[in-house]
Design a protein around this motif. Structure first.
Motif, short mmCIF file in Angstrom:
data_model
loop_
_atom_site.label_atom_id
_atom_site.label_comp_id
_atom_site.label_asym_id
_atom_site.label_seq_id
_atom_site.Cartn_x
_atom_site.Cartn_y
_atom_site.Cartn_z
N THR A 13 12.08 6.64 -63.31
CA THR A 13 11.04 7.22 -63.61
C THR A 13 11.19 8.00 -64.82
O THR A 13 10.59 7.01 -65.66
N ASN A 16 11.64 4.67 -67.18
CA ASN A 16 10.68 4.16 -67.89
C ASN A 16 9.60 5.23 -69.09
O ASN A 16 9.27 4.86 -70.16
N ILE A 67 2.39 6.06 -64.15
CA ILE A 67 3.80 6.24 -63.96
C ILE A 67 3.27 8.48 -63.43
O ILE A 67 3.38 8.33 -62.72
N GLN A 83 0.94 6.46 -56.00
CA GLN A 83 2.04 4.89 -55.99
C GLN A 83 1.23 3.74 -56.38
O GLN A 83 1.56 3.38 -57.23
N GLU A 86 -0.04 2.39 -59.96
CA GLU A 86 1.26 1.43 -61.44
C GLU A 86 0.29 0.26 -61.07
O GLU A 86 0.43 -0.86 -61.84
N GLU A 147 11.81 -4.20 -62.03
CA GLU A 147 11.72 -3.00 -61.00
C GLU A 147 9.68 -2.58 -61.04
O GLU A 147 9.80 -2.38 -59.73
N SER A 148 9.11 -2.91 -61.57
CA SER A 148 7.65 -2.23 -61.61
C SER A 148 6.98 -3.43 -62.14
O SER A 148 7.22 -4.40 -63.27
N ASN A 150 3.58 -2.40 -62.99
CA ASN A 150 3.27 -2.07 -64.66
C ASN A 150 4.06 -2.65 -65.95
O ASN A 150 3.42 -2.58 -67.26
N SER A 245 3.17 -0.20 -53.63
CA SER A 245 3.92 -0.42 -54.81
C SER A 245 4.94 -1.57 -55.56
O SER A 245 5.61 -2.36 -54.46
N SER A 246 5.58 -2.53 -56.29
CA SER A 246 6.55 -3.20 -56.79
C SER A 246 7.16 -2.94 -55.68
O SER A 246 7.69 -4.32 -54.96
N LYS A 247 8.15 -1.76 -55.52
CA LYS A 247 9.47 -1.48 -54.84
C LYS A 247 9.13 -0.71 -53.00
O LYS A 247 10.24 -0.28 -53.12
#
Length: 304
Positions: A13, A16, A67, A83, A86, A147-148, A150, A245-247
């Protein structure tokens, strides 16, 4: 194990945030340069590219805010925390990118019969600088775009603008030697059709998460078979898989396993689901026959 995961996530994070901040500063700075150059050269192509660059800057800023908001801790009102902000940011960026792509196609249609005259030299110089900035931003964002959602949305924004810059460069060179102003229109159409499918994929992924659908990377039928293959499991029900969220993938399931040690089964199921499917949060309810019968009776009563 859990502490290591949280530390790794925190590092990613922070990385990012640094990358997005640097990309935002570069993009916003060049946006001003491109607007001034577009006005001075009277190049509609540059001004259109500046409008696209503006969406890049907005996407990067939104991704950065997302983020920071997502890092806020859970509270009594939002027990999952923030979360999912995102995903809202990814959805907004995808929608904005979709509208920009549609605008490019509309603008190209408007120019077919009356292409504007463009000062190709100034257009070439500014577009080349813009491409260099886009390539730097793309290189910084690429690794984390996997990984995201966003970051992926911001990356696609920068990528589409880089393609726009390439198109402007090719158009500028071609126009300089041939005076074929319609080339700019053809390139704009090609860029628009290249961007739209990728934007649609990002939109679908974002909406699927918001609707709490099964994440794309999870094969639910294979997962079901893998759970049934665990020692002692005779059947399962109430299997639900969704992502915050994505992960951050969640799972709940009831396991009917009357002839097995519950602690051993819980450990085996947890290890399999976390390692093979990267599920971060799970609730495993191991039941005996009485629980199954009670569930089925309650389910039948609800139908009636």
């Amino acid at each position: 194990m859990s502490g290591q995961h949280e530390h790794s996530h925190a590092v990613v994070t922070k990385t990012n945030i640094k990358k997005l901040t640097f990309a935002l500063i570069m993009t916003a700075s060049f946006l001003v340069v491109e607007v001034v150059a577009g006005i001075m050269t009277q190049s509609l192509a540059l001004l259109s590219d500046a409008a696209h660059m503006f969406t890049d800057a907005a996407a990067l800023a939104i991704a950065l805010v997302a983020i920071k908001v997502a890092q806020r801790p859970a509270d009594n009102k939002r027990t999952f925390g923030y979360q999912r902000f995102e995903i809202l940011a990814a959805l907004f960026n995808a929608s904005m990118l979709f509208m920009v792509a549609m605008y490019i196609l509309y603008e190209a249609y408007q120019r077919i019969n009356n292409p504007p005259e463009i000062q190709s030299i100034g257009m070439l110089v500014v577009a080349t600088l813009g491409l260099m900035i886009n390539l730097i931003s793309m290189k910084m964002l690429y690794s984390n775009s996997k990984e995201s959602l966003n970051i992926k949305g911001a990356y696609l924004e920068v990528l589409s603008d880089a393609l726009g810059s390439v198109g402007v460069i090719i158009g500028a060179i071609t126009i300089y030697f041939t005076q074929w102003y319609w080339v700019d229109t053809v390139i704009a159409v090609l860029i628009g059709f290249w961007v739209l499918p990728r934007t649609w994929i990002l939109l679908k992924q974002s909406i699927n998460i918001l609707l709490e659908g099964v994440p794309d990377e999870i094969d639910i039928e294979k997962l079901r078979l893998d759970i049934l293959a665990l020692t002692g499991v005779e059947s399962i029900h109430q299997l639900k898989i969704w992502a915050i969220s994505s992960k951050n993938i969640h799972l709940t399931v009831h396991l009917y396993a009357p002839q097995v040690d519950r602690t051993d089964l819980h450990r085996a199921a947890f290890d399999m689901l976390s390692h093979q499917y990267a599920i971060t949060e799970m609730t495993l309810q191991i039941e005996d026959r009485d629980c199954i019968e009670e569930y089925e009776q309650r389910h039948q009563a609800q139908k009636i």
